[in-house]
Design a protein around this motif. Structure first.
Motif, mmCIF file in Angstrom:
data_model
loop_
_atom_site.group_PDB
_atom_site.id
_atom_site.type_symbol
_atom_site.label_atom_id
_atom_site.label_comp_id
_atom_site.label_asym_id
_atom_site.label_seq_id
_atom_site.Cartn_x
_atom_site.Cartn_y
_atom_site.Cartn_z
ATOM 1 N N ASP A 1 0.816 -1.209 0.000
ATOM 2 C CA ASP A 1 0.000 0.000 0.000
ATOM 3 C C ASP A 1 0.854 1.266 0.000
ATOM 4 N N ILE A 2 2.020 1.210 0.588
ATOM 5 C CA ILE A 2 2.923 2.369 0.562
ATOM 6 C C ILE A 2 3.351 2.642 -0.875
ATOM 7 N N GLY A 3 3.605 1.595 -1.637
ATOM 8 C CA GLY A 3 3.950 1.757 -3.053
ATOM 9 C C GLY A 3 2.806 2.388 -3.833
ATOM 10 N N ALA A 4 1.579 1.964 -3.544
ATOM 11 C CA ALA A 4 0.416 2.539 -4.224
ATOM 12 C C ALA A 4 0.232 4.005 -3.854
ATOM 13 N N LEU A 5 0.420 4.338 -2.574
ATOM 14 C CA LEU A 5 0.325 5.731 -2.144
ATOM 15 C C LEU A 5 1.396 6.587 -2.806
ATOM 16 N N LEU A 6 2.589 6.059 -2.902
ATOM 17 C CA LEU A 6 3.668 6.796 -3.552
ATOM 18 C C LEU A 6 3.367 7.021 -5.035
ATOM 19 N N ALA A 7 2.824 6.006 -5.697
ATOM 20 C CA ALA A 7 2.479 6.147 -7.116
ATOM 21 C C ALA A 7 1.392 7.200 -7.312
ATOM 22 N N VAL A 8 0.373 7.209 -6.467
ATOM 23 C CA VAL A 8 -0.684 8.211 -6.573
ATOM 24 C C VAL A 8 -0.119 9.597 -6.291
ATOM 25 N N PHE A 9 0.810 9.713 -5.342
ATOM 26 C CA PHE A 9 1.457 10.987 -5.085
ATOM 27 C C PHE A 9 2.214 11.471 -6.329
ATOM 28 N N ALA B 1 -8.168 14.863 -17.539
ATOM 29 C CA ALA B 1 -8.597 13.614 -18.186
ATOM 30 C C ALA B 1 -7.519 12.537 -18.047
ATOM 31 N N ILE B 2 -6.284 12.917 -18.289
ATOM 32 C CA ILE B 2 -5.176 11.963 -18.157
ATOM 33 C C ILE B 2 -5.046 11.493 -16.713
ATOM 34 N N PHE B 3 -5.121 12.437 -15.777
ATOM 35 C CA PHE B 3 -4.990 12.092 -14.360
ATOM 36 C C PHE B 3 -6.106 11.152 -13.906
ATOM 37 N N VAL B 4 -7.343 11.473 -14.239
ATOM 38 C CA VAL B 4 -8.477 10.632 -13.818
ATOM 39 C C VAL B 4 -8.365 9.239 -14.443
ATOM 40 N N PHE B 5 -8.012 9.170 -15.727
ATOM 41 C CA PHE B 5 -7.924 7.878 -16.395
ATOM 42 C C PHE B 5 -6.858 6.996 -15.751
ATOM 43 N N PHE B 6 -5.641 7.514 -15.637
ATOM 44 C CA PHE B 6 -4.546 6.679 -15.133
ATOM 45 C C PHE B 6 -4.670 6.395 -13.635
ATOM 46 N N SER B 7 -5.191 7.334 -12.881
ATOM 47 C CA SER B 7 -5.365 7.076 -11.449
ATOM 48 C C SER B 7 -6.395 5.986 -11.213
ATOM 49 N N SER B 8 -7.533 6.080 -11.881
ATOM 50 C CA SER B 8 -8.561 5.058 -11.674
ATOM 51 C C SER B 8 -8.110 3.710 -12.225
ATOM 52 N N LYS C 1 -13.842 1.365 -21.452
ATOM 53 C CA LYS C 1 -14.775 2.325 -22.071
ATOM 54 C C LYS C 1 -15.347 3.294 -21.039
ATOM 55 N N THR C 2 -15.789 2.763 -19.933
ATOM 56 C CA THR C 2 -16.356 3.614 -18.873
ATOM 57 C C THR C 2 -15.302 4.568 -18.342
ATOM 58 N N ASN C 3 -14.105 4.081 -18.162
ATOM 59 C CA ASN C 3 -13.018 4.908 -17.666
ATOM 60 C C ASN C 3 -12.714 6.056 -18.631
ATOM 61 N N VAL C 4 -12.688 5.780 -19.922
ATOM 62 C CA VAL C 4 -12.424 6.820 -20.923
ATOM 63 C C VAL C 4 -13.549 7.853 -20.920
ATOM 64 N N ILE C 5 -14.791 7.389 -20.897
ATOM 65 C CA ILE C 5 -15.931 8.310 -20.924
ATOM 66 C C ILE C 5 -15.919 9.224 -19.698
ATOM 67 N N VAL C 6 -15.724 8.643 -18.530
ATOM 68 C CA VAL C 6 -15.714 9.444 -17.297
ATOM 69 C C VAL C 6 -14.526 10.404 -17.295
ATOM 70 N N SER C 7 -13.360 9.937 -17.731
ATOM 71 C CA SER C 7 -12.179 10.794 -17.693
ATOM 72 C C SER C 7 -12.251 11.935 -18.701
ATOM 73 N N ILE C 8 -13.135 11.857 -19.676
ATOM 74 C CA ILE C 8 -13.335 12.966 -20.617
ATOM 75 C C ILE C 8 -14.504 13.852 -20.183
ATOM 76 N N LEU C 9 -15.616 13.242 -19.802
ATOM 77 C CA LEU C 9 -16.801 14.033 -19.454
ATOM 78 C C LEU C 9 -16.647 14.793 -18.134
ATOM 79 N N PHE C 10 -15.998 14.211 -17.153
ATOM 80 C CA PHE C 10 -15.840 14.885 -15.864
ATOM 81 C C PHE C 10 -15.088 16.216 -15.994
ATOM 82 N N PRO C 11 -13.885 16.245 -16.616
ATOM 83 C CA PRO C 11 -13.207 17.540 -16.734
ATOM 84 C C PRO C 11 -13.952 18.528 -17.622
#
Length: 152
Positions: free
Chosen positions: A76-84, A104-111, A120-130
């Motif tokens: 989990d420390i590795g995951a926290l570091l990656a998100v940071f 869009a890039i941040f939301v897509f890769f983070s999720s 598909k859902t990830n791409v749609i959300v990462s474009i529509l949200f921003p």
């Protein structure tokens, strides 16, 4: 003086709050604005300071279960570091790429990194949200966000 974890954390938060309030005092003022630019940040700084003082005086003895939950596994420390690192890259690229593209890039890769695998859902959300946030801020709230490489 600093016997509990709450007291130690509260001292750190008080110092952060004082530094934050100092920085908000340096925000520029706008003479023709009904609500100045420093109102919300200053209010949040005072709230942080007040809650940190309350935390200092909170009587909370830590149980063994709470101590065990505080231990973070190495994975989990590795995951926290990656998100940071994702957040740091997002901040660096915000002005260059603009709000819509970098968010869009941040939301897509983070999720995706955190385990959401529906492409598909990830791409749609990462474009529509921003896009939604950008339009809300620029059109309704009249707050400008970094445009970056996009022409609008």
């Amino acid at each position: 003086m600093l016997k509990t974890l709450n007291q130690k954390v509260s001292i750190v938060l008080i110092l952060i709050g004082i530094g934050y309030l100092y920085m908000t005092s340096n925000l520029p003022s706008y003479p023709y604005s009904p609500v100045d630019a420093d109102v919300i940040p200053t209010g949040l700084g005072w709230v942080l300071l007040g809650l940190a003082v309350l935390l200092y005086f909170t009587k909370d003895s830590e149980t063994e279960e709470q101590k065990a939950r505080r231990d973070i596994p190495k994975k989990d420390i590795g995951a926290l570091l990656a998100v940071f690192i994702f957040i740091f890259l997002y901040i660096l690229l915000l002005e260059v790429l603009g709000f819509i593209v970098s968010t869009a890039i941040f939301v897509f890769f983070s999720s995706w990194f955190l385990g959401y695998k529906k492409f598909k859902t990830n791409v749609i959300v990462s474009i529509l949200f921003p896009l939604f946030i950008y339009l809300t801020f620029t059109q309704f709230l009249k707050i400008s966000l970094p445009e970056g490489i996009l022409p609008f």
